[in-house]
Design an enzyme around this catalytic site. Structure first.
Site, PDB file in Angstrom:
ATOM      1  N   ASN A 487       0.843  -1.187   0.000  1.00  0.00           N
ATOM      2  CA  ASN A 487       0.000   0.000   0.000  1.00  0.00           C
ATOM      3  C   ASN A 487       0.880   1.239   0.000  1.00  0.00           C
ATOM      4  O   ASN A 487       1.419   1.639   1.026  1.00  0.00           O
ATOM      5  CB  ASN A 487      -0.910  -0.018   1.225  1.00  0.00           C
ATOM      6  CG  ASN A 487      -1.963   1.064   1.154  1.00  0.00           C
ATOM      7  OD1 ASN A 487      -1.725   2.132   0.611  1.00  0.00           O
ATOM      8  ND2 ASN A 487      -3.129   0.774   1.708  1.00  0.00           N
ATOM      9  N   ASP A 488       1.007   1.839  -1.178  1.00  0.00           N
ATOM     10  CA  ASP A 488       1.859   3.012  -1.360  1.00  0.00           C
ATOM     11  C   ASP A 488       1.495   4.162  -0.434  1.00  0.00           C
ATOM     12  O   ASP A 488       2.280   5.082  -0.248  1.00  0.00           O
ATOM     13  CB  ASP A 488       1.697   3.530  -2.796  1.00  0.00           C
ATOM     14  CG  ASP A 488       2.738   2.959  -3.734  1.00  0.00           C
ATOM     15  OD1 ASP A 488       3.835   2.648  -3.273  1.00  0.00           O
ATOM     16  OD2 ASP A 488       2.432   2.841  -4.930  1.00  0.00           O
ATOM     17  N   CYS A 489       0.294   4.146   0.066  1.00  0.00           N
ATOM     18  CA  CYS A 489      -0.205   5.288   0.832  1.00  0.00           C
ATOM     19  C   CYS A 489      -0.130   5.081   2.338  1.00  0.00           C
ATOM     20  O   CYS A 489      -0.584   5.931   3.093  1.00  0.00           O
ATOM     21  CB  CYS A 489      -1.634   5.597   0.411  1.00  0.00           C
ATOM     22  SG  CYS A 489      -1.717   6.065  -1.305  1.00  0.00           S
ATOM     23  N   GLN A 504       5.721   9.587  -0.174  1.00  0.00           N
ATOM     24  CA  GLN A 504       6.605   8.417  -0.124  1.00  0.00           C
ATOM     25  C   GLN A 504       8.065   8.807   0.024  1.00  0.00           C
ATOM     26  O   GLN A 504       8.855   8.051   0.553  1.00  0.00           O
ATOM     27  CB  GLN A 504       6.438   7.568  -1.389  1.00  0.00           C
ATOM     28  CG  GLN A 504       5.188   6.746  -1.423  1.00  0.00           C
ATOM     29  CD  GLN A 504       4.000   7.526  -1.957  1.00  0.00           C
ATOM     30  OE1 GLN A 504       4.148   8.381  -2.819  1.00  0.00           O
ATOM     31  NE2 GLN A 504       2.829   7.244  -1.428  1.00  0.00           N
TER      32      GLN A 504
END
Ligand code: GLC
Ligand code: GLC
Length: 823
Positions: A487-489, A504
């Site tokens: 989950n990039d977030c 990020q």
């Protein structure tokens, strides 16, 4: 509501009206030259790299939507119209767009003329063919003109949209016979140019946009087609275009074909090719372009190239097919899901109607997962891709999060620190080995950090991947999350307070101990796979170490990663729980539930082998059903965050119900579906599958909005203002994971190290079906009689003889094996 229908025989989606709820696109090209084409002929073309070598221009964020494409204007007496409806939007007596495998055919008819354009990129060519067939459907003789139109991009698509002080002075073209050449910057460092030709005599041409369209006119009001005569304009700076005028007279019922070709050509000095045709160095050496146009100069040649493309796709798609009573299932499996996997192979995440082609490079995590979806189609290219990706790994096992496709080097701006990256490499290689049995890949010597001096075997790369997680554990023995995991977030270490800053890559806080249960579950799977690989290579020491580590991680997850009814999501920077019933929002997250169960964590068995219904795995997936379920699929977490939680990173920046904040992320639904098949609950698994699979959503296209033939990354979740509305279609790991799910777990046919596993779990709605699977040179025809009862598993007969277990031993290449599965 539907806006078209599937034509499964032709492997096409047929769009019956231009007024779809969003532009519905297709991709052309499978090697070096690619095009995006919408159902109204919008889109653009590029050679290899959508940013650096863009041939034609597209306008994002424009009004109306989808402006910029390749259009054909018809001037028929006083009537002027475009056969793809846009840009003129004149009423058509007939409209139809057929998107097929690597081609699109757009047909418009008005006033007794039917104009049908077939767009495709021939195999082996760096060109888009536009074969236009014009038919006089009236009962009188027709004399009319056709004007082609496309707008050139000045190669670098980013610069093209920003650097007007330079770009509006540099445009240059040449015209030679029926061919228009775009040669901006050719006089200096470029050795490539574009050509746009047609296999007919032309009555005129235009290369200057302002002359063709006007300055204050829209494309619909374009001056030249309304005047009915080309102006033979030569662009000098401003906006170069390519337009031909072709005049025709057709008897009633008569047809005429025109083959337009838009090509990319390089004159390569290293191959001894002259750059110029003249001593003064003003005229391009056009030898290669002329040869390209000559190869495609007849209807027969274009048709032969088109037929070859069809053969290519038939062969490719025959590696896995199903015949079942469920047409929607058949078309997802046999055609569209596999097709989308090929598109993600070609495009990664670069060019779509949601990705501009000028943003991201190739993702380490994205590309390794994509392999799972196309390895059975193009194993050789999967091998190549694995080695490219591995070369961007860093010596400690971590990885550049992205790399650039042209240079294949890691992207320094983004750097590393996404701590799920390493394990995906193992998961991708595992899929390759199971598919091919090609262990030689493990001995390939591959650089670390693109540095040959640091090269080691691919097996060593996998070892570093495995050890990376073990070397980066937090206080609970769970893996440290770094900048983010899948989950990039979920950015638990990088707190951003400045508007517009990247979540990020903002500086990590010192001393972060944030831990991820997702990576823990992923590690259990990957360490198990690594153990098998090590063992088969004779490295029993590592194999034992990996098995022990996997068991330990599983234990840590159940002890410190368990909230009571589901798995926690993380421990944040301060050591607080994320994804717990103690919170008011974000109580339960989908990722660790699905992934833990698919990795076998918390699955307990009774003495007779049946799973224990009260074990953590069942409880986790029951909680998923209860709390994350919706009519349109499983949301990512619940309840969504309603206010900004700085300590969680980007996730709560999205309004509730969208993207990673409670959206239906179609990429992770499959993990739950696979988990359900592990638990023997095929009916539930298939139910989840149908909620998000586009063919099953076709009937609600007005709600779903994006293409009914391919997955979107996200469908707005149950707390969203527009629940059920999809966005970001085409380029998503959703394609690979859903194909894995449906082909390997629901239909249950998957390659393993020593044989083909047959273990369907699809519930009672598909009572019988046949899968034909090509693997390692042999063909397996698997006929399934399926009670669909929860908990029942297949008994197998191979060539008429009952076998123990559910693994069919591999047969020699060329053999055909008949398998009967009963459950
Ligand atoms: C996007 C990214 C992918 C990531 C996902 C969840 O799809 O491409 O890498 O895992 O979002 O954040
Ligand atoms: C944003 C998106 C996520 C995507 C990422 C790519 O974080 O929400 O889906 O993976 O950007 O950089």
């Amino acid at each position: 509501m539907k806006f078209g229908h599937f034509d499964d025989e032709a492997r096409e989606y047929v769009i019956e009206t231009p007024l779809t709820p969003y532009p519905w696109i297709n991709y052309l090209g499978s090697e070096d030259f690619f095009s995006l084409v919408s159902h109204t002929a919008g889109g653009y073309t590029f050679y290899k790299d959508a940013k650096m070598r863009r041939l034609t221009r597209y306008r994002y964020n424009d009004i109306p939507t989808d402006s910029g494409g390749r259009y054909f204007f018809i001037k028929d007496g006083d009537d002027v119209w475009t056969s793809s409806w846009l840009p003129m939007k004149k009423d058509l007596d007939f409209f139809e767009t057929r998107h097929g495998m690597g081609y699109t055919r757009i047909t418009g008819e008005r006033g007794g003329l039917r104009v049908s354009t077939l767009y495709f990129v021939p195999l082996g060519e760096t060109a888009e063919v536009q074969k236009v067939t014009i038919t006089n459907t009236s009962d009188t003789v027709k004399t009319f003109s056709l004007f082609s139109y496309l707008e050139f991009c000045l190669w670098n698509a980013q610069d093209d949209q920003t650097n007007y002080q330079r770009n509006l002075s540099i445009g240059e073209v040449e015209v030679d016979g029926s061919a228009i050449y775009h040669k901006t910057e050719y006089r200096e460092r470029r050795d490539h140019y574009a050509v746009y030709g047609v296999n007919a005599e032309i009555a005129g041409f235009d290369t200057d946009r302002e002359t063709f369209v006007g300055l204050y006119e829209t494309l619909a009001e374009a001056k030249v087609p309304h005047a009915g005569a080309s102006a033979n304009s030569i662009a000098s700076g401003w906006y170069p275009i390519g337009s031909h005028q072709v005049d025709s007279t057709l008897q009633p019922g008569e047809s005429r074909d025109l083959v337009f070709v838009l090509g990319y050509v390089e004159n390569n000095a290293e191959n001894g090719e002259e750059k110029w045709a003249d001593d003064a160095k003003q005229v391009i050496n056009k030898t290669r372009a002329q040869a390209l146009l000559a190869r495609l100069s007849t209807t027969e040649a274009a048709d032969a190239a088109f037929d070859a493309l069809g053969v290519y796709w038939t062969d490719l798609l025959s590696a896995y097919t199903v015949t079942s009573p469920d047409d929607k299932l058949n078309r997802m499996v046999n055609i569209w899901n596999q097709y989308q996997c090929m598109v993600t192979f070609n495009m990664s995440r670069s060019a779509s109607y949601f990705e501009t082609g000028i943003g991201r490079g190739m993702g380490f995590r994205d590309s390794t997962q994509d392999i799972l979806g196309f390895v059975h189609l193009i194993p050789d290219r999967a091998r190549e891709r694995i080695l490219d990706i591995a070369a961007t790994q860093l010596p400690d096992g971590s990885a550049y999060h992205q790399y650039q496709p042209l240079t294949k080097r890691g992207n320094n701006e983004l750097g590393s620190g996404f701590n799920d990256d390493p394990a995906w490499l193992i998961i991708g290689v595992d899929a390759y080995l199971k598919e091919t049995g090609d262990y030689t890949i493990l001995d390939e010597v591959v650089p670390f950090d693109n540095n040959d001096a640091l090269a080691e075997t691919l097996y060593t790369h996998l070892t570093r991947s495995f050890e990376f997680t073990l070397n980066n554990l937090g206080p609970h023995g769970l893996p440290l999350i770094g900048r983010a995991d899948w989950n990039d977030c979920l950015n638990l270490n990088c707190f951003s307070t400045t508007p517009g800053e990247s979540f990020q890559t903002t500086e990590n806080q010192a001393g972060g101990v944030a831990e991820s249960t997702f990576i823990a579950a992923q590690f259990v799977l990957a360490a198990g796979q690594y153990a098998t690989i090590a063992e088969r290579g004779g490295d029993t020491v590592q194999a034992d170490k990996a098995r022990t580590a996997a068991a330990g991680m599983s234990e840590a997850l159940l002890t410190h990663g368990w909230d009571g009814d589901w798995f926690l999501r993380a421990y944040d920077f301060y050591g607080n729980k994320v994804g717990t019933s103690e919170d008011t929002e974000g109580q339960i997250w989908i990722e660790p539930q699905g992934f833990a169960v698919l990795a076998g964590v918390g699955v307990e068995h009774n003495a007779d082998g049946t799973p224990v219904q009260t074990s953590p795995a069942f409880r986790a997936l029951d909680s998923v059903d209860r709390l994350l379920g919706s009519d349109h699929g499983l949301v990512l977490q619940y309840p969504a965050y309603r206010s900004y939680r700085i300590e969680l990173g980007e996730v709560s920046t999205y309004p509730p119900g969208y993207k990673e904040n409670g959206g239906i992320f179609c990429h992770n639904n499959p993990w739950v579906i696979i988990g359900e098949t592990v638990l023997g609950r095929g009916a539930k698994a298939f139910d989840h599958y149908r909620k998000i699979a586009p063919a099953y959503r076709e009937e609600i296209s007005e709600v779903h909005r994006t293409e009914p033939y391919v997955y979107a990354q996200m469908i707005a979740g149950k707390e969203a203002v527009r629940h059920g509305e999809a966005k970001n279609s085409w380029l998503t790991g959703t394609a690979a994971w859903n194909f894995v799910t449906v082909s390997q777990y629901l239909l249950g046919v998957r390659t393993d190290y020593d044989g083909l596993v047959v273990d369907p779990q699809i519930g009672p709605d598909v009572a019988e079906f046949t899968v034909t699977r090509r693997a390692r040179g042999a063909t397996y025809v698997i006929t399934v009689a399926n009670s669909g009862r929860d908990g029942s598993r297949a008994s197998l007969e191979v060539d008429g003889v009952a076998i123990e277990g559910r693994t069919v031993p591999y047969a020699p290449a060329g053999a055909t094996v008949q398998v009967r599965a009963t459950l």
